[in-house]
Design a protein around this motif. Structure first.
Motif, PDB file in Angstrom:
ATOM      1  N   TRP A 521      -4.020 -14.361 -14.032  1.00  0.00           N
ATOM      2  CA  TRP A 521      -3.793 -15.764 -14.306  1.00  0.00           C
ATOM      3  C   TRP A 521      -4.107 -16.779 -13.312  1.00  0.00           C
ATOM      4  O   TRP A 521      -3.720 -16.326 -12.165  1.00  0.00           O
ATOM      5  CB  TRP A 521      -2.518 -15.789 -14.774  1.00  0.00           C
ATOM      6  CG  TRP A 521      -2.097 -15.206 -16.063  1.00  0.00           C
ATOM      7  CD1 TRP A 521      -2.225 -14.088 -16.559  1.00  0.00           C
ATOM      8  CD2 TRP A 521      -1.001 -15.889 -17.043  1.00  0.00           C
ATOM      9  NE1 TRP A 521      -1.855 -13.942 -17.825  1.00  0.00           N
ATOM     10  CE2 TRP A 521      -1.084 -14.881 -18.226  1.00  0.00           C
ATOM     11  CE3 TRP A 521      -0.353 -17.027 -17.139  1.00  0.00           C
ATOM     12  CZ2 TRP A 521      -0.399 -15.026 -19.326  1.00  0.00           C
ATOM     13  CZ3 TRP A 521       0.441 -17.215 -18.219  1.00  0.00           C
ATOM     14  CH2 TRP A 521       0.374 -16.362 -19.268  1.00  0.00           C
ATOM     15  N   TYR A 553      -0.860 -20.244 -23.379  1.00  0.00           N
ATOM     16  CA  TYR A 553      -1.641 -20.108 -22.013  1.00  0.00           C
ATOM     17  C   TYR A 553      -2.887 -20.980 -21.926  1.00  0.00           C
ATOM     18  O   TYR A 553      -3.013 -21.259 -20.753  1.00  0.00           O
ATOM     19  CB  TYR A 553      -2.225 -18.530 -22.262  1.00  0.00           C
ATOM     20  CG  TYR A 553      -3.302 -18.379 -21.187  1.00  0.00           C
ATOM     21  CD1 TYR A 553      -2.776 -17.957 -20.118  1.00  0.00           C
ATOM     22  CD2 TYR A 553      -4.532 -18.412 -21.304  1.00  0.00           C
ATOM     23  CE1 TYR A 553      -3.659 -17.766 -18.963  1.00  0.00           C
ATOM     24  CE2 TYR A 553      -5.481 -18.462 -20.349  1.00  0.00           C
ATOM     25  CZ  TYR A 553      -5.024 -18.279 -19.166  1.00  0.00           C
ATOM     26  OH  TYR A 553      -6.051 -17.828 -18.051  1.00  0.00           O
ATOM     27  N   TYR A 556      -1.216 -23.564 -19.747  1.00  0.00           N
ATOM     28  CA  TYR A 556      -1.318 -23.273 -18.380  1.00  0.00           C
ATOM     29  C   TYR A 556      -2.722 -23.291 -17.790  1.00  0.00           C
ATOM     30  O   TYR A 556      -2.750 -23.810 -16.664  1.00  0.00           O
ATOM     31  CB  TYR A 556      -0.766 -21.866 -18.173  1.00  0.00           C
ATOM     32  CG  TYR A 556      -1.122 -21.019 -16.997  1.00  0.00           C
ATOM     33  CD1 TYR A 556      -0.158 -21.240 -16.076  1.00  0.00           C
ATOM     34  CD2 TYR A 556      -2.247 -20.476 -16.960  1.00  0.00           C
ATOM     35  CE1 TYR A 556      -0.544 -20.664 -14.724  1.00  0.00           C
ATOM     36  CE2 TYR A 556      -2.679 -19.796 -15.786  1.00  0.00           C
ATOM     37  CZ  TYR A 556      -1.631 -19.786 -14.653  1.00  0.00           C
ATOM     38  OH  TYR A 556      -1.947 -19.288 -13.298  1.00  0.00           O
TER      39      TYR A 556
END
Length: 698
Positions: A521, A553, A556
Motif C-alpha cells: 500500500w 482503497y 486511499y
C-alpha cells in the motif's frame, strides 16, 4: 479442456483491429431485432440517468417455463412481479411489493412458488449494520404468502401475519431442484436454511435445518459423523450435504461426505486443511456421488483454473476450463435435473458462455446473430421442444442492458420475440456512451498491469484528453470488464478519458499478481497507478491535465497520489478513504468498525502489514502522516455510518490538514455507510464531483 482467451473481438470490432480468439461469431445479416436510432442531444445526460436503479434487477423463468418473475422498482420501492407467459405479457401480477422495504433476491421453489428476501434500499447503506434480509415465500400471484425468517429490527412489514417464523439469524443455504424428494411432507416444498452463531463480527457456526415453505414447520437436517462447527455448506442436487468448511484455531478445513454405497456407510473425510483464507482450492460445483469441481491456481500459469477433483489422487485433476491471462471467474451451467454440464460461463475481458450442449449452442448462435456486437446471456426452458421459452439479457460496454423474451406458438411453431425492457437505464442513449478498451501495460519494474480505458464518444485515439485516474476499492478485487459501468460512463460523458488500472494486489489476473501487492500500500501499488497515467500520456491519449479519484482503497490511493506524485495530478477526490493504516489493521477500542477478528488476525497483516512488525511502514504510508503535503485541491466524501472505514479516518485527516493550514472540500452523508445507496445522495455526489473536476481540469 475448454480454453477461452478473450471476449474482446465481439466488441472491439467496432473500434480497432487487433482482436484475438472470439468464441462468439456474429454478423449483421439476418438481424431479427433492432434498437431505435436516437438523435444526439446537445445537453449532457443528467447525472440521475446514470445512477438510478436499473429497470429490472433480476429476471428468472419458472422451472416449467410458464412464468417469468422479475424485480422492478415501482412507486419508489423494488417489488417482485410475475407474468404468465400463457397469457399476455402485459398482464403483470404482483407477488410482493412493500411500502417500507425492497425485494433484493428471489428464487423459484416450484414452478408456481417463490422465495425472496427483503432489504430497505432507501434507508441508506448505513442501515446494513442493523438489518437482516429475512426470508419470505408466496405463490406466483402473491397468494399464500408466508414469512419464513424474521427481519432484524424490522417488524413493520408483517402486515398482521402471525409471527411463526424463524429468528433473523437464519440464512438460506439451499433450494432443492423442483420435483426432488426432500423426505418431508408429501407435495410440500422445503428449503434448507442455516442458523448462524456469531462471536463478535465473525460467523462461527451454521446449523442447517429444513423449512416448509407452506406450513413454516422445521425439521432437523441430520449430518452424522461431523463434529466440527461449520461456517459453510455445499449441497448436491439430491439435497445431501456433501461438503463443509470448518474454521478453528486459525485453520480452515474442507470436509467431503462419501455417500453410502456397496454396503458401506456414508462417511466424512478431510479433503484439505490450511491456514485461514489459504486453502489451495475452492468448490465451484458439487454433484451427486463423488463429483466435485474446484477452482485452483495452476502450477503452470499461476492463474486460477477449474478442474474436476480426483479423489483417488487427493488433488485437482487436469483443468477443464482455463482463461489465459485471467483467473477463472464464472460458473458451470448445469442441466435442470442437476445431472450434467451444459456449458461454462467465463469472464475474460468480457463474459462469454461456451456451450457443450448442442441445443444451447445453436440457440446462442441464433441470439448472437440477432443482437450483434453484444454480450448475450440466455436462459432456456423446454429448449428442444417446439414451445421453447428463451429469456435473454443483452448488453455491451455502451449499452446498459436489455431484456428480451422469445416464445413459440404451439400451433404454428412460429417464434415471437418481445422486448421486455429496451434499456435497463432509461435516459441513457447507447449511441452517446463511451467505448471501453482493455490494455496491458508495463510498470516501471516490468510487471504487466491490466488497464481499462473508457474513451468518450465522438473522440478519436489521436486526441489527448483530460484524464481521471479512477482507482478501484477492495483492493483485492477485480474491477473492470467490457460492460456499461455508471461512474466511468458518467465521467466519460463529461469529456474525460477514464483510466482504471488493475494494479498489483488486484484479483482476477493470477495469484502472483494478487500477492505482489502484499504490504505494498502506498508503494509499488501506488507506482502502478501513476504508471498507468504516464503510459496514457506517452500514447498521446491523455494530456497534462489529470485528477485521481476513488473510493475505499481507491480513496486511499487518491490521497497517496497527491502525496507521492503531486506533479501528476491537479486534484483528487477521495470517498470513504482509509487514511490511517494503523487504525485500519489494528482497530481501536474507541472506534467501532465491522472488520472481523479473523480478518485482522489472518488477512490484513499479510495483505497490508502487521501492526507490530510493520508499524514503521504503516505509519509512513498513512495519509494522516503526510497531511501537510495535501496541497492540491482535495474533495473528501464520507458516510456518517460507515463501519468499514469509519468517519474517524476522515476526522483525523482533516484535523491534521487544518494544522497545516489546509482545508479540503468536506461532504458527509447522513444515514449512509461504506457506499451511497439513496438515489438523491448518489446524484448529489455525482454533481459535486462533476463540478469539482470541471473547476480543476477544464
Amino acid at each position: 479442456m475448454i480454453q477461452h482467451r478473450t471476449q474482446s473481438e465481439l466488441l472491439r470490432a467496432r473500434w480497432w483491429a487487433r482482436a484475438t480468439l472470439s468464441v462468439v461469431r456474429w454478423a449483421m445479416a439476418g438481424c431479427m431485432l433492432s434498437l431505435p436510432v436516437v438523435a444526439l442531444a446537445a445537453q449532457p445526460i443528467p447525472a440521475e440517468a446514470f445512477f438510478r436503479p436499473p429497470a429490472i434487477n433480476k429476471a428468472d423463468l419458472s422451472p416449467d417455463g410458464r412464468y417469468l418473475a422479475f424485480t422492478h422498482q415501482a412507486g419508489g420501492r423494488v417489488g417482485l412481479f410475475t407474468i404468465d407467459l400463457n397469457q399476455s405479457v402485459d398482464d403483470v401480477k404482483k407477488v410482493a411489493h412493500f411500502a417500507d422495504a425492497d425485494i433484493r433476491n428471489f428464487q423459484w421453489v416450484t414452478s408456481s412458488r417463490l422465495i425472496y428476501d427483503v432489504y430497505d434500499l432507501q434507508s441508506g447503506s448505513g442501515a446494513d449494520r442493523r438489518d437482516a434480509p429475512g426470508l419470505f415465500s408466496a405463490q406466483f400471484d402473491g397468494r399464500d404468502d408466508r414469512k419464513l425468517v424474521e427481519r432484524r429490527w424490522r417488524p413493520s412489514i408483517t402486515d398482521g401475519r402471525p409471527l411463526l417464523s424463524l429468528t433473523w439469524n437464519h440464512m438460506l443455504l439451499h433450494v432443492p431442484l423442483p420435483g426432488s424428494s426432500t423426505g418431508g411432507e408429501a407435495g410440500a416444498p422445503e428449503v434448507i436454511v442455516g442458523e448462524m452463531t456469531f462471536e463478535g463480527n465473525d460467523l462461527v457456526d451454521l446449523q442447517p435445518l429444513w423449512v416448509n415453505t407452506h406450513t413454516r414447520r422445521t425439521r432437523a437436517l441430520k449430518v452424522a459423523g461431523l463434529s466440527e462447527r461449520v461456517i459453510r455448506w455445499w449441497f448436491a442436487p439430491n439435497n445431501v450435504a456433501k461438503m463443509a468448511l470448518s474454521r478453528k484455531g486459525g485453520r480452515d478445513t474442507l470436509h467431503w461426505f462419501h455417500e453410502p454405497r456397496d454396503g458401506h456407510e456414508g462417511r466424512w473425510v478431510k479433503l484439505s486443511e490450511a491456514p485461514t483464507h489459504a486453502l489451495p482450492f475452492k468448490p465451484i460445483w458439487v454433484g451427486t456421488g463423488d463429483t466435485l469441481f474446484v477452482a485452483h491456481t495452476s502450477a503452470e500459469s499461476g492463474e486460477q483454473v477449474v478442474s474436476p477433483y480426483d479423489f483417488a489422487a487427493g488433488r485437482p485433476a487436469a483443468p477443464l476450463v482455463t482463461v489465459p491471462g485471467f483467473d477463472f471467474e464464472g460458473q458451470l451451467i448445469i442441466s435442470e435435473d442437476g445431472q450434467r454440464s451444459l456449458g461454462v460461463r467465463v469472464n475474460a475481458d468480457g463474459e462469454t458462455t461456451v456451450w457443450q450442449d448442442p441445443a444451447y449452442k445453436t440457440l446462442q448462435a441464433e441470439v448472437d446473430r440477432a443482437l450483434p456486437g453484444r454480450i448475450n446471456r440466455i436462459q432456456c426452458r423446454r429448449c428442444t421442444a417446439p414451445d421453447a421459452v428463451v429469456l435473454v439479457k443483452s448488453w455491451s460496454d455502451t449499452h446498459p442492458g436489455q431484456w428480451l423474451l422469445r416464445t413459440s406458438d404451439t400451433n404454428s411453431g412460429q417464434k415471437r420475440w418481445q422486448t421486455l425492457v429496451a434499456n435497463q437505464q432509461p435516459g441513457i442513449d447507447p449511441a452517446r456512451m463511451a467505448t471501453v478498451e482493455f490494455e496491458r501495460i508495463k510498470a516501471r519494474d516490468g510487471r504487466q498491469i491490466p488497464v481499462w480505458l473508457t474513451r468518450p464518444a465522438n473522440t478519436t485515439p489521436q486526441q489527448a484528453l483530460p484524464a481521471v485516474v479512477l482507482v478501484h476499492g477492495g483492493p483485492w478485487v477485480r474491477q473492470g470488464a467490457l460492460k456499461w459501468q455508471a461512474m466511468a460512463q458518467f465521467l466519460a460523458s463529461r469529456g474525460y478519458l477514464v483510466i482504471e488500472p488493475e494494479f498489483r494486489g488486484s484479483a482476477g489476473y493470477g495469484q502472483e499478481h494478487l500477492e505482489a501487492g502484499n504490504r505494498q500500500w502506498g508503494q509499488a501499488m501506488q507506482d502502478d497507478v501513476s504508471d498507468a497515467l504516464l503510459w496514457a500520456r506517452q500514447q498521446g491519449i491523455a494530456n497534462d491535465k489529470a485528477c485521481i479519484a476513488g473510493g475505499s482503497y481507491g480513496g486511499y490511493s487518491s490521497l497517496m497520489g497527491l502525496i507521492k506524485t503531486p506533479e501528476l495530478f491537479r486534484c483528487a477526490s477521495a470517498w470513504f478513504a482509509v487514511t490511517d493504516l494503523m487504525l485500519f489493521v489494528k482497530g481501536s477500542w474507541w472506534v467501532t468498525d465491522d472488520v472481523s477478528d479473523i480478518g485482522r488476525q489472518h488477512l490484513l497483516p499479510e495483505r497490508v502489514g502487521d501492526p507490530e512488525k510493520d508499524q514503521a511502514m504503516l505509519v509512513a504510508q498513512s495519509p494522516v502522516t503526510h497531511a501537510d503535503r495535501l496541497k492540491a485541491p482535495l474533495q473528501l466524501v464520507w458516510g456518517a455510518e460507515d463501519l468499514r472505514v469509519p468517519l474517524t479516518h476522515g476526522h483525523r485527516l482533516r484535523s491534521e490538514m487544518r494544522k497545516a493550514g489546509l482545508e479540503p472540500e468536506w461532504v458527509v452523508y447522513d444515514g449512509e455507510g461504506h457506499g451511497l445507496r439513496k438515489l438523491e445522495n448518489r446524484v448529489d455526489w455525482a454533481q459535486r464531483l462533476e463540478a469539482f473536476l470541471a473547476k480543476h481540469l477544464k
